[in-house]
Design an enzyme around this catalytic site. Sequence first.
Site, mmCIF file in Angstrom:
data_model
loop_
_atom_site.group_PDB
_atom_site.id
_atom_site.type_symbol
_atom_site.label_atom_id
_atom_site.label_comp_id
_atom_site.label_asym_id
_atom_site.label_seq_id
_atom_site.Cartn_x
_atom_site.Cartn_y
_atom_site.Cartn_z
ATOM 1 N N GLU A 106 1.694 -15.105 9.556
ATOM 2 C CA GLU A 106 0.970 -14.715 8.973
ATOM 3 C C GLU A 106 1.237 -15.854 8.061
ATOM 4 O O GLU A 106 1.837 -15.536 6.964
ATOM 5 C CB GLU A 106 0.327 -12.974 8.412
ATOM 6 N N ASP A 124 2.410 -9.486 7.300
ATOM 7 C CA ASP A 124 2.990 -8.449 5.985
ATOM 8 C C ASP A 124 3.112 -7.273 6.632
ATOM 9 O O ASP A 124 1.656 -7.175 7.485
ATOM 10 C CB ASP A 124 1.949 -9.048 5.108
ATOM 11 N N ASP A 161 1.201 -4.778 5.159
ATOM 12 C CA ASP A 161 0.149 -4.645 4.778
ATOM 13 C C ASP A 161 -1.102 -4.020 5.877
ATOM 14 O O ASP A 161 -1.201 -4.538 6.861
ATOM 15 C CB ASP A 161 0.082 -5.225 3.449
ATOM 16 N N ASP A 174 -3.664 -5.829 5.592
ATOM 17 C CA ASP A 174 -4.177 -7.495 6.099
ATOM 18 C C ASP A 174 -3.375 -7.491 7.324
ATOM 19 O O ASP A 174 -3.625 -7.921 8.121
ATOM 20 C CB ASP A 174 -4.021 -8.346 5.212
#
Length: 629
Positions: free
Chosen positions: A424, A497, A499, A501
Amino acid sequence: MKEKSSYTASDIKVLEGLEGVRKRPAMYIGSTGKEGLHHLVYEVVDNSVDEALAGFCKKIVVSINKDGSITVEDDGRGIPVDIHPTLKIPAVEVALTRLHAGGKFDKKVYMISGGLHGVGVSVVNALSEKLVVEVKRDGSIYMQEYAQGKPISKLKVIGKTENTGTKITFWPDPEIFSVLNFDYNILETRFREIAFLTPGLKIILIDNIKNKKTEIFSSLGLIEFVKWLNESKEVLHKPIYLKKEQGNLIIEVAIQYNNTYQENIFGFVNTINTVEGGTHISGFKTALTRVINDYAKKSNLLKNIKEESLTGDDVREGLTAIVSLKMPDPQFEGQTKTKLGNSDIKGIVDSVVSQSLSEFFEENPLIAKKITLKVLDSARARIAAKKAKELVRRKNAFSLSGLPGKLADCSSRKKEETELYIVEGESAGGSAKMARDKERQAVLPLKGKIINVEKASPTKSLSSEEVANIITAIGTGVGENFDISKVRYSKIIIMTDADVDGSHIKTLLLTFFYRFMPQLIENGYIYVSVPPLYRIRKNKDIYVYSDEELKKYVNNESSAEVTRFKGLGEMSSEQLWETTMNPKTRKIKKIYIEDAVEADKTFSMLMGDDVLSRKNFIQENAQEATLDV
Ligand code: 0RA
């Protein structure tokens, strides 16, 4: 499907001992990893499901226990306890200690039990360090304990009861299994299938570790199954349900179109999910294509497009369907033994579905017309896209090798040792390129979010640059041209990540693989990396992967310096190598088809028009999403 209770203990065949099972467990349960471990549960549950199909069991409770064991309890008749005439031991002990024991299966018309091969509970017993069986029958509660398949006590009466049923608790043997923890979602997905395929049976899943509980019950079976699958999609009509008993076959089909471009056909034979398809699915597809073509011709709708006929792909765009077959003696083929091979089934399903569906169309012209118009739309789009597709695809930049310019490929050409990291963001991609083992690890950075494969038409999805890069890097092609022998890596690892997103992009990518290259998931190629959330600085750096783990450290030593990683891009390439890429120290999680189905549903919800379920999902997962998917 009532069967008479004509069981006697002598029906039980004694074949061989259980040593063979412990020597070659994979032969009986497929693997000694995560899949094999879960197979143990299915094996026990399937026996209770048989009892339900025979009309004697209404409820199954499955509990994941704190001590690592699993309990499966049903309210069926209870495994018989009478003494076997030649073996001179109780029938329940025979069932638990002899391979393929269980006279009831031999006489049954539908050998529904047994998941993969119908191997029976004795296999579970052989592969458990301990197993306790309790039978409620004839006014008494009986109990017996085993270790590694061998009885360590005699069958004892431990109490009185007016109820009947069977309760089995087992502790999978750590000497056999590489993984010992049960996955709630995997079990829930399978039990949901069972419940939809066995209307009237209640299945309760309890997790005593995480304090979770799910009650699953369907009264309408397949009709509710398709509705559930289409839950967050806009549907065109009420589900179409067809059922036909023919000889000793029962064929059931449920169909409901939605306004997406995707096809979702699930096949089951004796409740086993035939992930690889087979003759029942081919028969269904042939019938569907024929009936819709006939209807389009007959009602003069075909003249609207400049085509002779509608293709299979046209009629399956936006289709959600379940084909469930009950039959004696199914032959399972394919890599994972989930493809129905019986050749006569194709023609039978074809003719049954053709007849019932055309009748349905006759009787429900509004639905028939709606579906046909949707299919004509698909055909029109296909024809128009044919030329456009070629043009758009050329836009993508490829290097001289024919590989994407953004791909930092590995130097080794030994497929079995190479890995592709899909990363990503360009910045994390850059760090990963620096950090990697250049010989064995390739890195493909992604620019932000890949295209939404559900809202866009297949043509558009496939021609987006990011998707084209992934497809070209992997090498197998997609759809009908998919060829697994051309795969360029042995592992494909999605690195995002930790998180919201990141989990969103992970969902997108898993959906993409599930939709366009499901074979990669089925054959165990797809992984996600599990990056650490924190670093604790002591004399040595410690990486921590969850908030729970962090609490433990922080409680124990308050002086430690804790850094939270906001994203992969924040790590140095040494840290990235150490925590996320070095095969010796990294954490990666293999993706199973159930994970992808879940991602696909999540994805529809996140992206779809169903605002309410999206809102619920985000609220429920706001905390969890930062940890895991
Ligand atoms: C053999 C015969 C009968 C029931 C069962 C097996 C049976 C096995 C399992 C395994 C889990 N739950 C189960 N419930 C029942 C029929 C016995 C009769 O005729 O009463």
